[in-house]
Design a protein around this motif. Structure first.
Motif, PDB file in Angstrom:
ATOM      1  N   ASN A  81     -15.177-139.724 -69.416  1.00 25.71           N
ATOM      2  CA  ASN A  81     -16.535-140.196 -69.671  1.00 25.71           C
ATOM      3  C   ASN A  81     -16.800-140.295 -71.159  1.00 25.71           C
ATOM      4  O   ASN A  81     -16.362-139.448 -71.943  1.00 25.71           O
ATOM      5  N   VAL A  82     -17.554-141.310 -71.527  1.00 22.53           N
ATOM      6  CA  VAL A  82     -17.857-141.543 -72.932  1.00 22.53           C
ATOM      7  C   VAL A  82     -18.640-140.373 -73.527  1.00 22.53           C
ATOM      8  O   VAL A  82     -18.625-140.146 -74.728  1.00 22.53           O
ATOM      9  N   THR A  83     -19.325-139.610 -72.672  1.00 22.78           N
ATOM     10  CA  THR A  83     -20.093-138.447 -73.142  1.00 22.78           C
ATOM     11  C   THR A  83     -19.270-137.168 -73.077  1.00 22.78           C
ATOM     12  O   THR A  83     -19.769-136.103 -73.393  1.00 22.78           O
ATOM     13  N   GLY A  84     -18.046-137.262 -72.616  1.00 24.74           N
ATOM     14  CA  GLY A  84     -17.299-136.063 -72.255  1.00 24.74           C
ATOM     15  C   GLY A  84     -16.749-135.278 -73.427  1.00 24.74           C
ATOM     16  O   GLY A  84     -16.677-135.745 -74.563  1.00 24.74           O
ATOM     17  N   ALA A  85     -16.345-134.057 -73.108  1.00 25.76           N
ATOM     18  CA  ALA A  85     -15.609-133.196 -74.023  1.00 25.76           C
ATOM     19  C   ALA A  85     -14.358-132.737 -73.298  1.00 25.76           C
ATOM     20  O   ALA A  85     -14.346-132.636 -72.066  1.00 25.76           O
ATOM     21  N   LEU A  86     -13.325-132.476 -74.044  1.00 27.55           N
ATOM     22  CA  LEU A  86     -12.049-132.082 -73.454  1.00 27.55           C
ATOM     23  C   LEU A  86     -12.199-130.759 -72.709  1.00 27.55           C
ATOM     24  O   LEU A  86     -12.633-129.767 -73.277  1.00 27.55           O
ATOM     25  N   HIS A  87     -11.860-130.759 -71.409  1.00 26.04           N
ATOM     26  CA  HIS A  87     -11.867-129.509 -70.646  1.00 26.04           C
ATOM     27  C   HIS A  87     -10.447-129.211 -70.178  1.00 26.04           C
ATOM     28  O   HIS A  87      -9.508-129.969 -70.448  1.00 26.04           O
ATOM     29  N   MET A  88     -10.263-128.102 -69.463  1.00 30.16           N
ATOM     30  CA  MET A  88      -8.913-127.663 -69.117  1.00 30.16           C
ATOM     31  C   MET A  88      -8.216-128.647 -68.192  1.00 30.16           C
ATOM     32  O   MET A  88      -6.999-128.816 -68.253  1.00 30.16           O
ATOM     33  N   ASP A 118     -14.789-144.437 -70.157  1.00 28.39           N
ATOM     34  CA  ASP A 118     -15.666-145.008 -69.142  1.00 28.39           C
ATOM     35  C   ASP A 118     -17.117-144.885 -69.600  1.00 28.39           C
ATOM     36  O   ASP A 118     -17.495-143.885 -70.223  1.00 28.39           O
ATOM     37  N   HIS A 119     -17.940-145.878 -69.277  1.00 30.06           N
ATOM     38  CA  HIS A 119     -19.328-145.883 -69.753  1.00 30.06           C
ATOM     39  C   HIS A 119     -20.213-144.868 -69.038  1.00 30.06           C
ATOM     40  O   HIS A 119     -21.317-144.570 -69.507  1.00 30.06           O
ATOM     41  N   ALA A 120     -19.749-144.326 -67.908  1.00 27.95           N
ATOM     42  CA  ALA A 120     -20.405-143.195 -67.236  1.00 27.95           C
ATOM     43  C   ALA A 120     -21.888-143.425 -67.009  1.00 27.95           C
ATOM     44  O   ALA A 120     -22.744-142.781 -67.615  1.00 27.95           O
ATOM     45  N   SER A 121     -22.208-144.338 -66.109  1.00 27.30           N
ATOM     46  CA  SER A 121     -23.599-144.760 -65.896  1.00 27.30           C
ATOM     47  C   SER A 121     -24.576-143.605 -65.756  1.00 27.30           C
ATOM     48  O   SER A 121     -25.504-143.436 -66.550  1.00 27.30           O
ATOM     49  N   ILE A 122     -24.365-142.797 -64.718  1.00 21.24           N
ATOM     50  CA  ILE A 122     -25.359-141.768 -64.410  1.00 21.24           C
ATOM     51  C   ILE A 122     -25.361-140.665 -65.454  1.00 21.24           C
ATOM     52  O   ILE A 122     -26.422-140.109 -65.794  1.00 21.24           O
ATOM     53  N   ALA A 123     -24.191-140.342 -66.021  1.00 18.99           N
ATOM     54  CA  ALA A 123     -24.118-139.279 -67.026  1.00 18.99           C
ATOM     55  C   ALA A 123     -24.867-139.677 -68.287  1.00 18.99           C
ATOM     56  O   ALA A 123     -25.684-138.918 -68.816  1.00 18.99           O
ATOM     57  N   VAL A 124     -24.598-140.871 -68.802  1.00 17.35           N
ATOM     58  CA  VAL A 124     -25.265-141.328 -70.023  1.00 17.35           C
ATOM     59  C   VAL A 124     -26.762-141.479 -69.786  1.00 17.35           C
ATOM     60  O   VAL A 124     -27.591-141.059 -70.612  1.00 17.35           O
ATOM     61  N   ARG A 153     -26.602-147.651 -75.067  1.00 16.15           N
ATOM     62  CA  ARG A 153     -25.422-148.238 -75.740  1.00 16.15           C
ATOM     63  C   ARG A 153     -25.158-147.529 -77.055  1.00 16.15           C
ATOM     64  O   ARG A 153     -24.015-147.181 -77.373  1.00 16.15           O
ATOM     65  N   GLU A 154     -26.228-147.293 -77.835  1.00 21.79           N
ATOM     66  CA  GLU A 154     -26.068-146.617 -79.130  1.00 21.79           C
ATOM     67  C   GLU A 154     -25.548-145.197 -78.948  1.00 21.79           C
ATOM     68  O   GLU A 154     -24.651-144.749 -79.673  1.00 21.79           O
ATOM     69  N   PHE A 155     -26.101-144.501 -77.972  1.00 21.35           N
ATOM     70  CA  PHE A 155     -25.664-143.122 -77.717  1.00 21.35           C
ATOM     71  C   PHE A 155     -24.194-143.083 -77.320  1.00 21.35           C
ATOM     72  O   PHE A 155     -23.422-142.247 -77.801  1.00 21.35           O
ATOM     73  N   ALA A 156     -23.794-143.999 -76.422  1.00 22.68           N
ATOM     74  CA  ALA A 156     -22.410-144.014 -75.955  1.00 22.68           C
ATOM     75  C   ALA A 156     -21.449-144.307 -77.092  1.00 22.68           C
ATOM     76  O   ALA A 156     -20.369-143.702 -77.192  1.00 22.68           O
ATOM     77  N   GLU A 157     -21.809-145.237 -77.960  1.00 22.05           N
ATOM     78  CA  GLU A 157     -20.946-145.585 -79.086  1.00 22.05           C
ATOM     79  C   GLU A 157     -20.756-144.393 -80.018  1.00 22.05           C
ATOM     80  O   GLU A 157     -19.673-144.146 -80.538  1.00 22.05           O
ATOM     81  N   GLU A 158     -21.842-143.639 -80.217  1.00 19.29           N
ATOM     82  CA  GLU A 158     -21.771-142.485 -81.116  1.00 19.29           C
ATOM     83  C   GLU A 158     -20.966-141.331 -80.504  1.00 19.29           C
ATOM     84  O   GLU A 158     -20.197-140.664 -81.194  1.00 19.29           O
ATOM     85  N   SER A 159     -21.155-141.095 -79.214  1.00 16.82           N
ATOM     86  CA  SER A 159     -20.589-139.887 -78.607  1.00 16.82           C
ATOM     87  C   SER A 159     -19.129-140.040 -78.192  1.00 16.82           C
ATOM     88  O   SER A 159     -18.433-139.037 -78.036  1.00 16.82           O
ATOM     89  N   ARG A 160     -18.653-141.284 -78.011  1.00 17.48           N
ATOM     90  CA  ARG A 160     -17.290-141.421 -77.501  1.00 17.48           C
ATOM     91  C   ARG A 160     -16.246-140.960 -78.518  1.00 17.48           C
ATOM     92  O   ARG A 160     -15.127-140.624 -78.149  1.00 17.48           O
ATOM     93  N   SER A 161     -16.626-140.927 -79.800  1.00 14.86           N
ATOM     94  CA  SER A 161     -15.665-140.479 -80.816  1.00 14.86           C
ATOM     95  C   SER A 161     -15.269-139.027 -80.608  1.00 14.86           C
ATOM     96  O   SER A 161     -14.183-138.600 -80.997  1.00 14.86           O
ATOM     97  N   GLN A 162     -16.146-138.237 -79.947  1.00 11.85           N
ATOM     98  CA  GLN A 162     -15.840-136.825 -79.722  1.00 11.85           C
ATOM     99  C   GLN A 162     -14.614-136.660 -78.853  1.00 11.85           C
ATOM    100  O   GLN A 162     -13.656-135.959 -79.220  1.00 11.85           O
ATOM    101  N   ILE A 163     -14.597-137.298 -77.696  1.00  7.18           N
ATOM    102  CA  ILE A 163     -13.473-137.133 -76.776  1.00  7.18           C
ATOM    103  C   ILE A 163     -12.213-137.757 -77.352  1.00  7.18           C
ATOM    104  O   ILE A 163     -11.107-137.232 -77.176  1.00  7.18           O
ATOM    105  N   LEU A 164     -12.353-138.858 -78.084  1.00 10.78           N
ATOM    106  CA  LEU A 164     -11.172-139.500 -78.660  1.00 10.78           C
ATOM    107  C   LEU A 164     -10.534-138.620 -79.737  1.00 10.78           C
ATOM    108  O   LEU A 164      -9.314-138.516 -79.817  1.00 10.78           O
TER     109      LEU A 164
END
Length: 886
Positions: A81-88, A118-124, A153-164
Motif C-alpha cells: 500500500n502506498v501508505t504502508g510501512a515495512l512490517h515483518m 498500490d493506491h490503496a483506495s480505502i486506506a488512503v 493524490r497529494e497524500f499518496a505521492e508524499e507517503s509512498r516514498s516511506q515504503i520505497l
C-alpha cells in the motif's frame, strides 16, 4: 591426477620429521592468530549497507533489459500500500523474492524484479478523512469530490516514498527505473480497458446482492478488509404472534419463537422457516405470523438450510441483511425488505425505530418486545462479529446494488491451468485449495462507494442509455459515482506493469513471469484473480510458480496487532542486528507453517556473519606453504571441494523448490562446521601447496552461495578479499560432476570421527599432551590431519602401560596410555562406575515396586525406565573400558 588419501590400519612407520612438522604447526598457529592490518575486527552493518546499496544502484546492477539471447526471469513485486510501512510479513516476503532474483541474476538470467505500489483506495481515503477532521474540522462532503481526490493524490505521492525507502534498507534489488503505480496514466488505461472489455463481453453486470457494508465509509468492502473476532453478546428470544386466527400452535402457544443475536433486524423479516424433517413444526408450515411493530404478515416455510438444533429450530428470514437469508428468500420467491440507511441508521421501513442507530434500535426493540410480552428467553452467547479493518466499525451484511463480475467463465481456464500443472504452488496444498475455491466461486463485487480510486467507466445518458467508455459518449451523460475495488486493478499486475494493453517489447519478453511470492490470505482475493485475468487477456498464465510463505507471528505465537502492542518493527531489528542477520534469521525460520518470531535467529544470523568475517581475516593473514596449483591435492583438499560441490547442488535445488529454511540450514552447516571447524583448522596445522588457493576458492564460493540471502555482508567480504568486481554480478556456483570424490569424503568422514573420539576421550579423562596410538580394523584415515588435530602420533606398535580402544563408527583408534594417565583414569572410572551402580540399583528398586508402576503417571514411569536403560548402557561401557586398563 588425484593425490593419495589415507593410510592403512596400523599407520606408517614413525615419521622422522614429525617433531619438526609439529614446531611448524605451532609457529603457523601463532601467525594466523595475529592481527590483520587495515581490516576491522568486527563487521559494521550500517556503514556497509548504505555504501553497497548506493554502489549497486550507481552500477546499474539491478537493471534488466530486453536481451533475446538470454532467458528472462521475472518477479513482479506484490505492491505494498502506498501508505504502508515495512512490517515483518513484508520483510520475509521481500527477502524471499530478493533471494530468488539475485540467484537468477547470478545464474545468467536477464533477471527483472519489478517494483510497484498500490493506491490503496480505502486506506488512503480513511487516512485523509481523519486528517481533514483533525486539522480542518471538515469532512469529504465539505470539500467535494474533486478537491478530496486531489488531497488523496497529494497524500499518496508524499507517503509512498516511506515504503520505497524501507525496501532499499532491506536490500531489495529491484529495477527502480520500472517503478509502477496503480494510478499512473498507463496503468489506469489498462484498468479501464479491462472493465470495458469484460462489460462488452457480458461478464460485468449491475445487480442487487448482499455485501459487506461499512456504515462509516458508506461503502461495500472486500472480505479481506473485514476482521472477525469473538464477541460476548446476547441471544434474544423473539415471539411472532400467529396472524391467521386458527388458534395456538401444536405446543399450545399462540406464537412462534425465534432466537436472534440482532433483534433489530426483525423489522426486515419476510418469513420464518423450519427444517422440512423437523417433526415439532410440521403443522406450522403454511401458517402466518405477524412481525411486531411493523405489523407485517409473513408466512412459515420449510427449508433444508435450517439447523433444528439451534435455538428453537425456527429461523427468521431477513434477506436484505443476511447472505443465507437472501438465498432462502430467493428459493421461496420473496422480496427483501431493507431497513437500513447507508450510514447504518434505521430507515422508514423500521416503523417507530426510524432514524435510530443500530445499537439504539436494538435496545429499543428489546424493551418494546418485553413490554408487549413478546420477549422470550435471553441467553449469554458468544459469536463472531465482523469489523472494518480500517475504521473498526461493525460491518453490516446489506443488500445493495453493485457492479459484479461473472466469475465462472473466468474460473474454468484457471482451474485447468492449476490442475494441469502449468502453475506450481508451494506448498501444493494451496494449489488444491485454490482449485476448490474456483470450483465453488461466487460472482465478484467490484464496485466501492468511495471517491479515491479508479472511477467506474460507465455513463448514463439522458434517455436511459448505459455506455461503458473511457470518456462521456455525448452531451448529458453522467458517470457512475462508484470506484473499482482495489483488487480489480491489482489483478492486472503481472501484465499491466509491463505495458499492456499495448504490445510492448517488455511484455513480449518478460511475460509470463516466473514466480509470485505471497501470503495465504490473498490467495483467493488476488492470486486466483491474477490467474483468471492473465489467461483472459494474455492467453497465458501470469506466473509459473506461486510461493505461499508462512506468517510471522509475535513471540508468544499470536498474530501481531497494534491493539495488542506486540508488533515487531523490522527496521528496529535492522538497526540492532544488521539487515543481513535479520534476513537470514527469517529465512532460517520460514517454512510452510506460521512461526513465532525468534530474536535468537537474528542473533544466530549476526554470529554467522561474525564467523564468516573471522574466516575472511584468517584467509587474508594466512601464511601457509608456497602455493602451487599444479601440486597434488591432499585428501582433505579433495574432500572440501567435493563437499562444497555437493552443497552447491543441493542448495540450488532447495531454492528452486522454495525450501528456504532447509537451504539456510544447509549452507550454515557447511560454512560453520565443515569449512570453518574442519578445513580452516586443517589449513592451520596440515596444509599443502594447494591449501591457500582452495581456502580462497571455497570461501569465495560460500560468499556467492550466500549472497542472495545476505547481500551486504557478502559483498563487503568479497571486496575485502579483492574479488573480481561486484559480487552481485558474479556467477552463482554450479555443480561440477568432476568434483565428486567418494573416496575422499569417506576417508575424511572416518578421520573426523576418529579425531572426535580422541577429543571426547581427552575431555573425559582429562588427558593432555601427545599420545601414541594406531588405527585398527583396516580403515584408512588421513594421517597428517588425524595426527595434527587429535594430538596422537600414529605408530605400528605404540607403547604404553595400557590401551584405550575408541570405537568411532567404522574406525577404531587404539591409544597407548602412559602409566600416570592409566592411574588417574582408573580412579575416575571406578568412581563413576560406583555412582552409576547406585543409580541403576535405585531405578531397579523403584520399577520393581508395583504400587509405583501402577499409581505414578505414565510419563514418570516411562522416564524412569529410560533413565535405567541409559545408565545401564553407560555402566556397561565404562566397565569394559576399565577392564582394558587392568
Amino acid at each position: 591426477m588425484r593425490g593419495g588419501c589415507g593410510h592403512g590400519p596400523g599407520g606408517r612407520a614413525a615419521d622422522p620429521h614429525h617433531e619438526q612438522r609439529q614446531r611448524q604447526v605451532h609457529l603457523r598457529r601463532e601467525r594466523v592468530s595475529g592481527s590483520v592490518p587495515d581490516i576491522p575486527k568486527v563487521y559494521d552493518p550500517r556503514e556497509a549497507e548504505e555504501r553497497w546499496y548506493g554502489e549497486w544502484e550507481r552500477s546499474g546492477a539491478f537493471e534488466a533489459e530486453v536481451r533475446p539471447e538470454r532467458k528472462p526471469y521475472t518477479i513482479v513485486m506484490p505492491p505494498p500500500n502506498v501508505t504502508g510501512a515495512l512490517h515483518m510479513g513484508h520483510a520475509l516476503n521481500m527477502t524471499i523474492q530478493d533471494t530468488l532474483i539475485r540467484r537468477a541474476r547470478m545464474k545468467g538470467y536477464e533477471a527483472l524484479w519489478l517494483p510497484g505500489v498500490d493506491h490503496a483506495s480505502i486506506a488512503v481515503q480513511n487516512v485523509v478523512e481523519r486528517k481533514l477532521v483533525r486539522e480542518e474540522g471538515k469532512s469529504r462532503w465539505d470539500l467535494g469530490r474533486e478537491e478530496f481526490v486531489e488531497r488523496c493524490r497529494e497524500f499518496a505521492e508524499e507517503s509512498r516514498s516511506q515504503i520505497l525507502g524501507q525496501l532499499k534498507r532491506l536490500g531489495a534489488s529491484v529495477d527502480w527505473r520500472r517503478l509502477r503505480y496503480t494510478m499512473d496514466e498507463r496503468y489506469v488505461d489498462a484498468v479501464l480497458t479491462t472493465f470495458i472489455e469484460l462489460y462488452d463481453a457480458g461478464l460485468v453486470y449491475r445487480g442487487n446482492r448482499i455485501t459487506n457494508w461499512c456504515p462509516r465509509d458508506r461503502s461495500a468492502i472486500s472480505d479481506l478488509e473485514v476482521n472477525y473476532e469473538e464477541h460476548r453478546g446476547k441471544l434474544y428470544g423473539i415471539r411472532y404472534p400467529f396472524a391467521d386466527g386458527k388458534g395456538p400452535g401444536p405446543d399450545g402457544k399462540s406464537y412462534a419463537e425465534v432466537f436472534s443475536t440482532r433483534p433489530e433486524t426483525m423489522l426486515g423479516d419476510v418469513a420464518l422457516v423450519v427444517h422440512p424433517e423437523d417433526e415439532r413444526y410440521g403443522d406450522l408450515v403454511g401458517r402466518r405470523v405477524t412481525v411486531p411493530f411493523v405489523e407485517r404478515e409473513i408466512g412459515i416455510y420449510a427449508d433444508e438450510h435450517v439447523d433444528p438444533g439451534f435455538g428453537t429450530g425456527v429461523l427468521k428470514v431477513t434477506p436484505a441483511h443476511d447472505p443465507n437469508d437472501f438465498e432462502i428468500a430467493g428459493r421461496i420467491g420473496l422480496e427483501p425488505v431493507n431497513i437500513l440507511n447507508p450510514d447504518g441508521t434505521i430507515n422508514e421501513n423500521g416503523g417507530p425505530f426510524a432514524d435510530m442507530s443500530r445499537e439504539e434500535a436494538r435496545r429499543a426493540v428489546v424493551e418494546r418486545l418485553e413490554e408487549r410480552g413478546l420477549l422470550g428467553e435471553v441467553r449469554d452467547y458468544t459469536f463472531r462479529v465482523g469489523t472494518c479493518d480500517r475504521c473498526g466499525t461493525v460491518i453490516e451484511p446489506w443488500l445493495t446494488e453493485q457492479w459484479w463480475v461473472s466469475m465462472k467463465p473466468l474460473a474454468e481456464p484457471a482451474i485447468e491451468a492449476l490442475k494441469s500443472g502449468k502453475i506450481k504452488v508451494y506448498p501444493d496444498t494451496w494449489r488444491q485449495e485454490t482449485i476448490r475455491w474456483l470450483e465453488n466461486i461466487h460472482d465478484w463485487n467490484i464496485s466501492r462507494q468511495l471517491w479515491w480510486g479508479h472511477r467506474i467507466p460507465v455513463w448514463y445518458g439522458p434517455g436511459g442509455e448505459v455506455v461503458a467508455a473511457r470518456e462521456a459518449p455525448g452531451e448529458g451523460f453522467e458517470q457512475d459515482p462508484d470506484i473499482l475495488d482495489t483488487w480489480f486493478s491489482s489483478g492486472l499486475w503481472p501484465f499491466a506493469t509491463l505495458g499492456w494493453p499495448e504490445e510492448t517489447e517488455d511484455l513480449r519478453y518478460f511475460y509470463p513471469t516466473q514466480l509470485l511470492s505471497t501470503a495465504r490470505e490473498i490467495m483467493y482475493l488476488w492470486v486466483a484473480r491474477m490467474i483468471m485475468l492473465g489467461l483472459r487477456f494474455r492467453g497465458e498464465v501470469p506466473f509459473e510458480k506461486v510461493n505461499v510463505h508462512s506468517i510471522v507471528l509475535a513471540e508468544d505465537g499470536t498474530k501481531m496487532s497494534k491493539s495488542k502492542g506486540n508488533v515487531i518493527n523490522p527496521l528496529d531489528l535492522f538497526d540492532r542486528y544488521g539487515t543481513d542477520a535479520v534476513r537470514f534469521g527469517l529465512l532460517h525460520q520460514s517454512s510452510t507453517q506460521d512461526f513465532a518470531y525468534s530474536y535468537e535467529r537474528a542473533e544466530m544470523g549476526r554470529s554467522f556473519i561474525t564467523k564468516l568475517w573471522n574466516i575472511m581475516r584468517f584467509i587474508l593473514s594466512y601464511e601457509g606453504p608456497g602455493e602451487d596449483e599444479g601440486a597434488e591435492p591432499s585428501c582433505a583438499d579433495r574432500w572440501i571441494l567435493a563437499e562444497f560441490n555437493r552443497v552447491a547442488r543441493e542448495y540450488d535445488e532447495l531454492l528452486e523448490e522454495c525450501e528456504f529454511s532447509e537451504a539456510a540450514r544447509l549452507i550454515y552447516g557447511f560454512a560453520w562446521h565443515e569449512f570453518a571447524d574442519w578445513y580452516v583448522e586443517i589449513a592451520k596445522v596440515a596444509p599443502t601447496p594447494r591449501t591457500p588457493g582452495i581456502l580462497r576458492a571455497v570461501f569465495s564460493g560460500v560468499l556467492r552461495l550466500l549472497h542472495p540471502m545476505m547481500p551486504f555482508a557478502t559483498e563487503e567480504m568479497n571486496d575485502r578479499l579483492g574479488g573480481d568486481g561486484l559480487l552481485v554480478r558474479q556467477e552463482f556456483p554450479a555443480y561440477d560432476p568432476a568434483l565428486e570424490d567418494e573416496e575422499a569424503v569417506e576417508i575424511m568422514s572416518r578421520t573426523r570421527n576418529a579425531v572426535r573420539a580422541v577429543r571426547s576421550f581427552r575431555s573425559e579423562a582429562n588427558a593432555g599432551g601427545e599420545l601414541e596410538g594406531r588405527i585398527a580394523g583396516g580403515a584408512a584415515v588421513e594421517r597428517a590431519v588425524f595426527e595434527s588435530l587429535s594430538g596422537v602420533r600414529l605408530s605400528e606398535r605404540p607403547a604404553g602401560a595400557a590401551t584405550a580402544t575408541l570405537n568411532a563408527g567404522d574406525v577404531v583408534v587404539e591409544l597407548a596410555l602412559p602409566e600416570d594417565l592409566v592411574r588417574s583414569e582408573t580412579r575416575r572410572l571406578e568412581k563413576e562406575i560406583s555412582r552409576l551402580e547406585g543409580e541403576v540399583a535405585r531405578s531397579q528398586k523403584k520399577l520393581a515396586n508395583e504400587k509405583f508402576v501402577e499409581r505414578a503417571p505414565a510419563g514418570v514411569v516411562a522416564a524412569e525406565r529410560e533413565k535405567l536403560a541409559s545408565n545401564a548402557g553407560l555402566l556397561e561401557k565404562l566397565r569394559s573400558r576399565l577392564g582394558e586398563y587392568r
